[in-house]
Design a protein around this motif. Structure first.
Motif, PDB file in Angstrom:
ATOM      1  N   PHE A   1      34.999  36.656  44.043  1.00 35.81           N
ATOM      2  CA  PHE A   1      34.458  37.021  42.468  1.00 35.81           C
ATOM      3  C   PHE A   1      35.462  36.978  41.565  1.00 35.81           C
ATOM      4  O   PHE A   1      36.524  38.030  41.821  1.00 35.81           O
TER       5      PHE A   1
ATOM      6  N   GLN B   1      31.763  30.247  44.389  1.00 33.34           N
ATOM      7  CA  GLN B   1      33.091  31.122  43.989  1.00 33.34           C
ATOM      8  C   GLN B   1      34.219  30.349  43.705  1.00 33.34           C
ATOM      9  O   GLN B   1      34.383  29.592  44.044  1.00 33.34           O
TER      10      GLN B   1
ATOM     11  N   THR C   1      35.454  39.067  48.242  1.00 33.19           N
ATOM     12  CA  THR C   1      34.218  39.625  47.688  1.00 33.19           C
ATOM     13  C   THR C   1      33.808  40.890  48.287  1.00 33.19           C
ATOM     14  O   THR C   1      32.830  41.460  47.809  1.00 33.19           O
TER      15      THR C   1
END
Length: 298
Positions: free
Chosen positions: A226, A291, A197
């Motif tokens: 993500f 996530q 991320t």
């Protein structure tokens, strides 16, 4: 190729945080960058004093500015429990699915100040302990120094990555390939918590390739990230990923590493190019706070 949904239990309190926490998040794309400001650091560390006096469990934690630097789920001022329990369900998944055991060699890329590692260090059930090797990699020299002071060298060692990052206040050469200073086929498991991320394409491909090189045959990687195919609950509010930088979508062009998202097909393409054959996304349905994880086996 499979696409598996795994339900991770919600750890600790919800991640909405206080009004102060949410306001800080809206104003500053990266709270990690804020932790390098001496005044901000002093203020948030001051909120640790009383909890440490009251609760002995908090006295061995890293200072608050280091905890904030690795992400605290919008709990900037009261994240002690978040730090302690955040990795619990991750390790339960790892051990129950046979991806590692108490004697495994584990590499953590983006190890920060030890939020994943302390579970292995402190595991002690009737004298049974973690007897493998844990290696942490991070671009944050201060976090590396803290870990080297608080983890035994017999089982734990740490390396400082030379990659640069605006959000982590490190000037480095992004175009240079970083080679983890460990031998080929050394590790049973390579993990990262939210590393992807905070990296753009070049670094992402670098770390996936290094993960493959370092794994033993049959070993696995687990990299949380993500993923625009499984957007977070904050998508459309805190996170929009409105800017495209190649295959990456970023929140801020000024601080691109503050929040970076990718799509599944790109991640699988990179993993397969590195040599991985079996790839899946372990995710929680419904846009949860957790996530998704890129899980690939060598």
């Amino acid at each position: 190729m499979t696409d598996t949904s795994a339900s991770f239990a919600k750890a600790g309190s919800d991640a909405k945080g206080s009004v102060f926490d949410r306001a800080i998040r809206k104003i500053f794309p990266s709270t990690s960058l804020l932790t390098f400001n001496p005044l901000f650091r002093t203020i948030i560390n001051a909120f640790d004093v009383i909890p440490r006096l009251i609760y002995s469990e908090f006295r061995d934690l890293p200072p608050n500015h280091l905890r904030v630097r690795i992400g605290v789920g919008n709990r900037i001022l009261n994240n002690q429990v978040h730090f302690l329990v955040h990795a619990r369900d991750f390790w339960m998944f790892v051990f129950t699915h046979g991806l590692a055991d108490a004697g495994s060699n584990i590499l953590d890329i983006g190890s920060g100040c030890g939020r994943w590692a302390h579970w292995l260090r402190d595991y002690n059930f009737r004298g049974r302990r973690f007897t493998g090797t844990y290696v942490g990699i991070d671009i944050d020299g201060e976090a590396i120094a803290w870990c080297e002071k608080h983890y035994d060298a017999e089982r734990f060692r740490f390396h400082h990555s030379t990659h640069g990052s605006v959000s982590y206040h490190q000037h480095g050469e992004k175009t240079v390939y970083y080679r983890v200073p460990e031998p080929d086929a050394t590790f049973d498991l390579v993990v990262s918590n939210s590393l992807l991320t905070h990296v753009l394409e070049g670094e992402l491909e670098n770390y996936i390739q290094e993960s493959y090189r370092l794994l033993k045959p049959g070993g696995a990687i687990m990299h949380s990230h993500f993923n625009l195919d499984y957007p977070p609950a904050t998508y459309g509010t805190r996170h929009t990923f409105q800017h495209a930088l190649g295959n990456a979508r970023v929140e801020s062009l000024e601080q691109p590493e503050a929040a970076v998202a990718y799509r599944t097909d790109y991640l699988f393409k990179v993993a397969r190019a590195a040599g991985f054959k079996d790839c899946e996304i372990v995710h929680m349905p419904g846009g949860a706070q957790h996530q998704p994880i890129l899980l690939c086996k060598k």
